[in-house]
Design a protein around this motif. Structure first.
Motif, short mmCIF file in Angstrom:
data_model
loop_
_atom_site.label_atom_id
_atom_site.label_comp_id
_atom_site.label_asym_id
_atom_site.label_seq_id
_atom_site.Cartn_x
_atom_site.Cartn_y
_atom_site.Cartn_z
N GLU A 1 -45.19 27.66 22.51
CA GLU A 1 -43.86 28.23 22.42
C GLU A 1 -42.79 27.14 22.54
O GLU A 1 -41.73 27.22 21.91
CB GLU A 1 -43.68 29.28 23.52
CG GLU A 1 -44.55 30.52 23.36
CD GLU A 1 -44.25 31.25 22.05
OE1 GLU A 1 -43.07 31.26 21.64
OE2 GLU A 1 -45.18 31.78 21.45
N ALA A 2 -43.05 26.13 23.37
CA ALA A 2 -42.08 25.03 23.50
C ALA A 2 -41.91 24.29 22.18
O ALA A 2 -40.79 23.93 21.78
CB ALA A 2 -42.54 24.07 24.60
N ALA A 3 -43.04 24.08 21.47
CA ALA A 3 -42.96 23.39 20.18
C ALA A 3 -42.21 24.24 19.16
O ALA A 3 -41.43 23.73 18.35
CB ALA A 3 -44.36 23.07 19.68
N LYS A 4 -42.44 25.57 19.19
CA LYS A 4 -41.72 26.45 18.27
C LYS A 4 -40.22 26.42 18.55
O LYS A 4 -39.40 26.38 17.63
CB LYS A 4 -42.25 27.88 18.40
CG LYS A 4 -43.68 28.07 17.93
CD LYS A 4 -44.12 29.51 18.12
CE LYS A 4 -45.56 29.72 17.69
NZ LYS A 4 -46.00 31.12 17.91
N THR A 5 -39.84 26.45 19.85
CA THR A 5 -38.43 26.40 20.21
C THR A 5 -37.80 25.09 19.78
O THR A 5 -36.68 25.06 19.23
CB THR A 5 -38.26 26.59 21.72
OG1 THR A 5 -38.88 27.82 22.11
CG2 THR A 5 -36.80 26.61 22.10
N ALA A 6 -38.50 23.99 20.01
CA ALA A 6 -37.98 22.68 19.61
C ALA A 6 -37.80 22.59 18.10
O ALA A 6 -36.80 22.06 17.60
CB ALA A 6 -38.91 21.57 20.10
N LYS A 7 -38.76 23.15 17.35
CA LYS A 7 -38.65 23.14 15.90
C LYS A 7 -37.47 23.98 15.43
O LYS A 7 -36.75 23.61 14.50
CB LYS A 7 -39.96 23.67 15.30
CG LYS A 7 -40.02 23.58 13.79
CD LYS A 7 -41.38 24.01 13.29
CE LYS A 7 -41.45 23.90 11.76
NZ LYS A 7 -42.78 24.32 11.25
N LEU B 1 -34.65 24.66 17.17
CA LEU B 1 -33.41 23.95 17.50
C LEU B 1 -33.18 22.78 16.56
O LEU B 1 -32.03 22.50 16.16
CB LEU B 1 -33.46 23.47 18.95
CG LEU B 1 -33.49 24.58 20.03
CD1 LEU B 1 -33.60 23.97 21.41
CD2 LEU B 1 -32.24 25.46 19.94
N THR B 2 -34.24 22.08 16.21
CA THR B 2 -34.11 20.98 15.26
C THR B 2 -33.64 21.47 13.90
O THR B 2 -32.79 20.85 13.25
CB THR B 2 -35.45 20.24 15.11
OG1 THR B 2 -35.88 19.77 16.40
CG2 THR B 2 -35.33 19.07 14.16
#
Length: 376
Positions: free
Chosen positions: A305-311, A313-314
């Motif tokens: 989920e952290a990677a999805k959120t970072a993607k 926001l990017t």
């Protein structure tokens, strides 16, 4: 509008178009340059000793074509006195990359954690990640630099969307007594035949988008083979299962007649062959159970989920920058063009001091002659 003014506007618009086209071409060239290089010029202290070249692998061309090969590259690297030879193949998606990995992995290699999956034997490494397969061979006597290969794997570009999802069929192989180095995955008849498939390639049904995986299992009498076939729908699987059942009855499959057994579970068809006893074959087939597509645990393609959120926001930040740049460009184009036209017409560039408005003179008597006094 004067001809001089028209020519000026035309020249200005042409200059803007040329500049914009140049920016687009430069960006496209940069993206193309980053997308075509499979192997880096240097990584983790290793540097290419000569420019990379395309791999000439004519003997396996048909197999690689079935897996969806896009391009390939090979290069020699040095790190002080140590030497390393790398070969890389890039495919359309992770399915092709995984299949090619099982094709190039040698039977004596042991499984290791490298990329999405790796194998090693005597200083020779094969691993895959994303849509790319890497074959790394260290020179005789040189100590394998596994940390460098980990850095190489981490720097390989990952495909987006469904192209990065690994095939689910190998996850249905029972883990007990499995020889992991013997697993072969195929999506076409040529690769299936090269992998030593027990069934005739024309009986698998690759024309119906079949997937096949074969693996060796230890038994009391030697080794037996488990073949798993997956089809798009259970109906297609049932039809192919009847064809395969007929082959089993007439001895059209490699292996002893005792071990030849078949079972269907949803779109999965399982076949045992080789040195299994009847009980061993039946027990192995009972372990193959189809799970619904929505509940398959594809560990290789899991995204936190952290990677999805970072993607996310990017992506938002990138969109904001693009829209801001577009607004600035359009402002310069329209505002600058209008200012230039005003200057060429002998007016100030800004319109702040202009009194460009229409007066209707509603307080004047329209019927009174010009110059007459307005009645009270």
């Amino acid at each position: 509008m004067s001809s001089r003014l028209l020519r000026t506007i035309t020249v200005f618009a042409g200059m803007v178009s040329v500049c914009f086209a140049g920016m687009v071409s430069v960006c496209a060239a940069a993206l193309a340059a980053t997308g075509t290089a499979i192997l880096p010029a240097r990584f983790a202290g290793w540097s290419q000793s000569a420019p990379a070249q395309t791999i000439s692998d004519g003997a396996n061309a048909d197999v690689l074509q079935e897996y969806g090969l896009k391009d390939s590259s090979t290069a020699s690297y040095t790190h002080g006195p140590e030497k390393l030879l790398l070969r890389a193949w890039r495919f359309d998606d992770a399915t092709g990359a995984y299949g090619a990995f099982t094709f190039y992995r040698q039977s004596r290699m042991k499984s290791i954690s490298l990329g999405k999956g790796g194998a090693e034997g005597g200083g020779h490494f094969v691993f895959w990640t994303g849509a790319t397969v890497i074959d790394a061979a260290f020179s005789a006597g040189d100590a394998p630099d596994r940390a460098a290969l980990q850095a190489l794997a981490a720097g390989i570009r990952q495909p987006f969307g469904s192209a990065g999802v690994a095939p689910s069929l190998p996850h249905y192989l029972p883990a007990t007594a499995l020889d992991a180095s013997s697993v072969r995955y195929a999506i076409g008849p040529v690769a299936y035949a090269h992998g030593g498939g027990a069934l005739p390639a024309n009986a698998v049904g690759f024309a119906a988008d079949a997937e096949a995986v074969t693996a060796q299992y230890a038994s009391r009498d030697g080794k037996g083979t488990l073949t798993l076939l997956m089809y798009p729908t259970p109906q297609i699987a049932a039809e192919q299962a009847r064809t395969i059942g007929t082959l089993l009855k007439h001895g059209g499959v490699r292996g002893g007649s005792v071990a030849l057994q078949e079972k269907r579970s949803g779109p999965l068809v399982s076949i045992t062959s080789g040195d299994f006893t009847q009980d061993e074959a039946r027990h192995l087939l009972e372990q193959v159970k189809f799970a619904d597509y929505l509940t398959v645990n594809r560990t290789g393609s899991y995204v936190s989920e952290a990677a999805k959120t970072a993607k996310l926001l990017t992506g938002i930040a990138t969109l904001t920058v693009v829209l801001g740049a577009a607004a600035i460009f359009l402002g310069i184009f329209f505002g600058g063009g209008r200012a230039m036209i005003r200057v060429l017409r002998g007016k100030p560039a800004s319109t702040l001091n202009d009194e460009q408005f229409i007066s209707l003179k509603l307080n004047e008597d329209a019927s009174a002659p010009a110059g007459s006094a307005r009645p009270d």
